[in-house]
Design a protein around this motif. Sequence first.
Motif, PDB file in Angstrom:
ATOM      1  N   ASN A   1      -3.690   0.267   3.253  1.00  0.00           N
ATOM      2  CA  ASN A   1      -3.032   1.187   2.323  1.00  0.00           C
ATOM      3  C   ASN A   1      -2.014   2.028   3.086  1.00  0.00           C
ATOM      4  O   ASN A   1      -1.864   1.901   4.307  1.00  0.00           O
ATOM      5  CB  ASN A   1      -4.053   2.063   1.563  1.00  0.00           C
ATOM      6  CG  ASN A   1      -4.864   2.975   2.457  1.00  0.00           C
ATOM      7  OD1 ASN A   1      -4.448   3.331   3.567  1.00  0.00           O
ATOM      8  ND2 ASN A   1      -6.036   3.368   1.985  1.00  0.00           N
ATOM      9  N   ASP A   2      -1.322   2.889   2.378  1.00  0.00           N
ATOM     10  CA  ASP A   2      -0.239   3.665   3.006  1.00  0.00           C
ATOM     11  C   ASP A   2      -0.754   4.697   3.998  1.00  0.00           C
ATOM     12  O   ASP A   2      -0.051   5.073   4.936  1.00  0.00           O
ATOM     13  CB  ASP A   2       0.601   4.358   1.925  1.00  0.00           C
ATOM     14  CG  ASP A   2       1.289   3.357   1.005  1.00  0.00           C
ATOM     15  OD1 ASP A   2       1.393   2.171   1.387  1.00  0.00           O
ATOM     16  OD2 ASP A   2       1.716   3.758  -0.099  1.00  0.00           O
TER      17      ASP A   2
ATOM     18  N   SER B   1       2.400  -2.689   3.486  1.00  0.00           N
ATOM     19  CA  SER B   1       1.192  -1.987   3.058  1.00  0.00           C
ATOM     20  C   SER B   1       0.924  -2.216   1.573  1.00  0.00           C
ATOM     21  O   SER B   1       1.595  -3.015   0.915  1.00  0.00           O
ATOM     22  CB  SER B   1       1.361  -0.492   3.357  1.00  0.00           C
ATOM     23  OG  SER B   1       0.218   0.239   2.988  1.00  0.00           O
TER      24      SER B   1
ATOM     25  N   ASN C   1       1.910   2.131  -2.504  1.00  0.00           N
ATOM     26  CA  ASN C   1       3.135   2.867  -2.846  1.00  0.00           C
ATOM     27  C   ASN C   1       2.811   4.325  -3.171  1.00  0.00           C
ATOM     28  O   ASN C   1       3.190   4.846  -4.225  1.00  0.00           O
ATOM     29  CB  ASN C   1       3.896   2.226  -4.015  1.00  0.00           C
ATOM     30  CG  ASN C   1       5.293   2.803  -4.151  1.00  0.00           C
ATOM     31  OD1 ASN C   1       5.947   3.103  -3.160  1.00  0.00           O
ATOM     32  ND2 ASN C   1       5.763   2.975  -5.381  1.00  0.00           N
TER      33      ASN C   1
ATOM     34  N   ALA D   1       5.000   6.787   1.657  1.00  0.00           N
ATOM     35  CA  ALA D   1       5.812   5.595   1.901  1.00  0.00           C
ATOM     36  C   ALA D   1       7.305   5.889   1.980  1.00  0.00           C
ATOM     37  O   ALA D   1       8.012   5.367   2.851  1.00  0.00           O
ATOM     38  CB  ALA D   1       5.538   4.561   0.806  1.00  0.00           C
TER      39      ALA D   1
ATOM     40  N   LEU E   1       8.614   2.827   4.100  1.00  0.00           N
ATOM     41  CA  LEU E   1       7.624   1.743   4.144  1.00  0.00           C
ATOM     42  C   LEU E   1       7.745   0.782   2.965  1.00  0.00           C
ATOM     43  O   LEU E   1       7.781   1.202   1.805  1.00  0.00           O
ATOM     44  CB  LEU E   1       6.227   2.370   4.156  1.00  0.00           C
ATOM     45  CG  LEU E   1       5.012   1.444   4.104  1.00  0.00           C
ATOM     46  CD1 LEU E   1       4.926   0.593   5.376  1.00  0.00           C
ATOM     47  CD2 LEU E   1       3.737   2.274   3.918  1.00  0.00           C
TER      48      LEU E   1
ATOM     49  N   THR F   1       5.927  -1.659   0.557  1.00  0.00           N
ATOM     50  CA  THR F   1       4.525  -1.631   0.124  1.00  0.00           C
ATOM     51  C   THR F   1       4.378  -2.237  -1.264  1.00  0.00           C
ATOM     52  O   THR F   1       5.369  -2.386  -2.000  1.00  0.00           O
ATOM     53  CB  THR F   1       3.995  -0.174   0.148  1.00  0.00           C
ATOM     54  OG1 THR F   1       2.610  -0.144  -0.169  1.00  0.00           O
ATOM     55  CG2 THR F   1       4.759   0.717  -0.808  1.00  0.00           C
TER      56      THR F   1
END
Length: 337
Positions: free
Chosen positions: A255-256, A281, A284, A289, A296, A298
């Motif tokens: 996960n983030d 990832s 969100n 993120a 990131l 995601t």
Amino acid sequence: MARSKVSLQDIAGQLGVSVKTVSGALSGDGSIRMAEDTRQRIRSLADELGYMPNLIARGMRQGVMPIIGIVADGLITQPFATEIMRAFDNSMRSDGLSVIVTSTGSGRSVDASIAELQRLMPQSIAYATMYHQVVDLPAAAQDSIALMINCRDSRGSLPSLVPAERQAGADITGRLIEAGRQRIAFFNLPGLLAGALRAEGFRDAHASAGIAVDETLLRPATRGTYSNQARSLVFEHVAELFGGPARPDAILCGNDRVALEVYGALRRHDLRIPDDVAIASFDNQVEIAARLDPPLTTMALPHRAMGRRAAEILAGQGAPARTVEEIPFRLVERASI
């Protein structure tokens, strides 16, 4: 005439028709025959006088109220899962229905929560959880629950809406492979159904690309079952994996929050994202993120889509739910790949 005081009798008296005729015109009851002109005159006068239907009285007559009940297992307190309720409530309001939520836990059983909702005579009751899981409902609750949201019934007998975890794992891994990454580590969420299903998707994507999975690169992000309180293993994994010659060229994070730790650990080793290591990832969680450097990439959890689909099913507006209906994630491309 005050809006709150207008009754069916008032409308009937002004037009010289029966109360039954007025009721049929305003409720759309086709079994009560009348001329279309009469129906239109009744509706026009009702609008002019500001008539508001007595929903409680109607509910007593019909045996149900314009209410959908939700038994929530910890749902209300979780930032992601509240997206389910927000989308669900907004959709229900557009159909003229209200949502009443009661939570289990803290000594309140599922049966007690259902009984509390049933006193309000809801049209239907759904059961929702804060994260994807298999739920063992009491046998007595089986006949009362119309839909499982973000969870599955352990008996497999109730319609369920769940995130398409395995497909999400395959999609994001496929995106990393498409970007030229060959040695992908996966810091997964141990002890969670979502983690197990995403790992299956991780393997599916490798198989589709003809790449062998190096099982030593699949690692738990925490010691024991994943939670925000569990001890993180991220820094240890990064130190070990990047301390030798066969380094990963990408890390998929459970996960983030895990990704946030991975960013910090890689910086300690003077590794650049995505030049040296691509990062991807799930979740969100935008406040994480979008603010990471670089932002990131995601997979967005499908909670809003689940809420809308649940409302559609329970309001009778769309196709009926399948026994297990998987709702797809959405890839959010940023700069970490």
